[in-house]
Design an enzyme around this catalytic site. Structure first.
Site, short mmCIF file in Angstrom:
data_model
loop_
_atom_site.label_atom_id
_atom_site.label_comp_id
_atom_site.label_asym_id
_atom_site.label_seq_id
_atom_site.Cartn_x
_atom_site.Cartn_y
_atom_site.Cartn_z
N ARG A 1 0.85 -1.20 0.00
CA ARG A 1 0.00 0.00 0.00
C ARG A 1 0.88 1.25 0.00
O ARG A 1 0.60 2.23 -0.65
CB ARG A 1 -0.98 0.01 1.18
CG ARG A 1 -1.74 1.34 1.29
CD ARG A 1 -3.07 1.26 2.02
NE ARG A 1 -3.05 0.41 3.20
CZ ARG A 1 -2.51 0.73 4.37
NH1 ARG A 1 -1.95 1.92 4.55
NH2 ARG A 1 -2.52 -0.11 5.37
N TYR B 1 -16.45 16.10 -16.12
CA TYR B 1 -16.81 14.70 -15.97
C TYR B 1 -17.88 14.56 -14.88
O TYR B 1 -17.76 15.13 -13.79
CB TYR B 1 -15.55 13.90 -15.60
CG TYR B 1 -15.83 12.45 -15.35
CD1 TYR B 1 -16.21 11.62 -16.38
CD2 TYR B 1 -15.71 11.91 -14.07
CE1 TYR B 1 -16.48 10.29 -16.16
CE2 TYR B 1 -15.98 10.57 -13.84
CZ TYR B 1 -16.36 9.77 -14.90
OH TYR B 1 -16.63 8.45 -14.66
N ASP C 1 -7.59 18.20 -15.42
CA ASP C 1 -7.87 16.80 -15.75
C ASP C 1 -7.51 16.63 -17.23
O ASP C 1 -8.19 17.15 -18.11
CB ASP C 1 -9.35 16.51 -15.48
CG ASP C 1 -9.73 15.06 -15.76
OD1 ASP C 1 -9.06 14.43 -16.60
OD2 ASP C 1 -10.71 14.57 -15.16
N LYS D 1 -8.66 5.30 -19.33
CA LYS D 1 -8.98 5.70 -20.70
C LYS D 1 -7.76 5.51 -21.61
O LYS D 1 -7.31 4.41 -21.78
CB LYS D 1 -9.51 7.14 -20.67
CG LYS D 1 -10.51 7.42 -19.52
CD LYS D 1 -11.82 6.70 -19.67
CE LYS D 1 -12.69 6.74 -18.42
NZ LYS D 1 -12.99 8.04 -17.87
C1 PLP Z 1 -13.45 8.56 -16.61
C2 PLP Z 1 -13.03 9.92 -16.21
C3 PLP Z 1 -12.76 10.23 -14.87
C4 PLP Z 1 -12.93 9.24 -13.75
O1 PLP Z 1 -12.05 8.19 -13.85
P1 PLP Z 1 -12.35 6.68 -13.32
O2 PLP Z 1 -11.14 5.96 -13.74
O3 PLP Z 1 -13.60 6.23 -13.99
O4 PLP Z 1 -12.52 6.78 -11.84
C5 PLP Z 1 -12.34 11.52 -14.59
N1 PLP Z 1 -12.21 12.46 -15.55
C6 PLP Z 1 -12.47 12.19 -16.85
C7 PLP Z 1 -12.32 13.27 -17.86
C8 PLP Z 1 -12.90 10.92 -17.21
O5 PLP Z 1 -13.18 10.67 -18.50
#
Ligand code: PLP
Length: 380
Positions: A46, A98, A170, A195
């Protein structure tokens, strides 16, 4: 070294013991200690794991960051960045974010007395008009989700510095291959590595990158304390994803462009959102701060709900599913899926209509993708 070389070599050396070229997958929870207070850099997974460390170093290098941390999900990385705030602080966020981030702001942070103001100004420069004296963090995405608006990172970072707020970007949609927010003045970059970075729709993961030592130490402490770590196996897969990020992103973009151009000429389509199109209001800023426009395309279909259902059900190559950034093309309806948490009023204000469809162009043959859209549109 250039991007693709760093993606394959940064932080990665052949294994000292065996010569294994690929970073070993250390599936271990604990590490033998050599004596009281003496270890070889690891005690418990961890707190630290060698596979995860290599992956974090490589991703940090790609984002031009000094430090990298990886998490069990993008939302977990978001929570770590939010740990920099305390009760009474306010966040200023772009309204078009998001859905899960919005949900954290509205349903989780509020109970700790941290409130969020939203800017709807989109591409214009008055993003900070809603900032107040307690605004301690600015949270943006660019391109935004799902409308692919472009915000000027340099301009917003200069304004954030003036008011002493931390700027978090982000960068999930652009990836470090197309955009590096830290080079443009941002303090922290967040990713959902689920992603494009993972790239194969087989992990859930997140990351936070920064060059600020104090922010890094705080987020690292949170990660260990809250326990939202990336597993060694997910770290290993994400590290493998990084190696092909450049070649994949080039193809995602090529296909995104082709799909956007095709849709923008189609009579059944009312509007296409893709920052690579010259008609996109954020095109010039995107061209300045990004080295490519990515593989996400959103569009509004003319007419009603029934047509959308017909369109979706007739797609053969595009899979109707949430998420994005994998090698396979996906289609989703944000109003009902990724942005289902937003109220009807909020969605209307943002322009997320029932007829809005979001596509994640994969890396299949672009002709096949266009033929798939053509057939499905023909049946509406
Ligand atoms: C999917 C996504 C998130 C969240 O990520 P997870 O891996 O699903 O927790 C945050 N920001 C954007 C732009 C996303 O597409």
């Amino acid at each position: 070294m250039k991007f693709s070389t760093r993606a394959i070599h940064s932080g990665q050396e052949p294994d000292e013991k065996t010569g294994a070229v690929i970073t070993p997958l250390y599936l271990t929870s604990t590490f033998k200690q050599d004596g009281i207070g003496r270890n070889r850099g690891y005690e418990y997974s961890r707190a630290g794991n060698p596979t995860r460390d290599v992956y974090e170093k490589c991703l940090a290098s790609l984002e031009s960051a000094k430090y990298g941390l990886s998490f069990a999900s993008g939302v977990a990385a978001t929570m770590a960045a939010l740990y920099l705030l305390k009760t009474g602080d306010r966040i200023l966020a772009s309204a078009d974010i998001y859905g899960g981030t919005y949900r954290v702001f509205e349903a989780v942070l509020k109970q700790y007395g941290i409130h969020t103001d939203y800017s709807y100004s989109g591409e214009s420069g008055d993003f900070l008009s809603k900032a107040g004296k307690n605004t301690k963090m600015i949270w943006i995405e660019t391109p935004t989700n799902p409308l692919l608006k472009i915000l000027d990172i340099k301009q917003i970072s200069a304004a954030a510095k003036r008011i002493g707020a931390v700027l978090v970007v982000d960068n999930t949609f652009a990836t470090p291959y197309f955009q590096r927010p830290l080079e443009l003045g941002a303090d922290i970059v967040i990713h959902s590595t689920t992603k494009y970075i993972g790239g194969h729709s087989d992990i859930i993961g997140g990351a936070a990158l920064t060059s600020n030592r104090e922010f890094y130490n705080k987020m690292k402490f949170y990660l260990k304390a809250a326990g939202s770590v990336a597993s060694p196996f997910d770290s290993w897969l994400a590290l493998r994803g990084l190696k092909t990020l450049e070649v994949r992103m080039k193809k995602h973009e090529e296909n995104g462009f082709a799909v956007a151009q095709y849709l923008s000429k189609h009579r059944k389509i009312e509007r296409v959102y893709y920052p690579g199109l010259k008609t996109h209001p954020g095109h010039n800023v995107a061209a300045r701060q990004m080295s490519g426009f990515g593989g996400m395309v959103s569009f509004v279909m003319k007419r009603g709900k029934k047509d959308i259902e017909d369109f979706i059900s007739n797609l053969k190559i595009f899979t109707f599913a949430e998420s994005l950034g994998g090698v396979e093309s996906l289609a989703c309806v944000p109003s009902k899926m990724t942005h289902g948490f937003f109220s009807a009023k909020e969605k209307k204000k943002l322009g997320i209509s029932e007829n809005l469809i979001r596509l994640s162009a994969g890396i299949e043959d672009s002709g096949d993708l266009i033929r798939d859209l053509e057939k499905a549109l023909g049946k509406t």
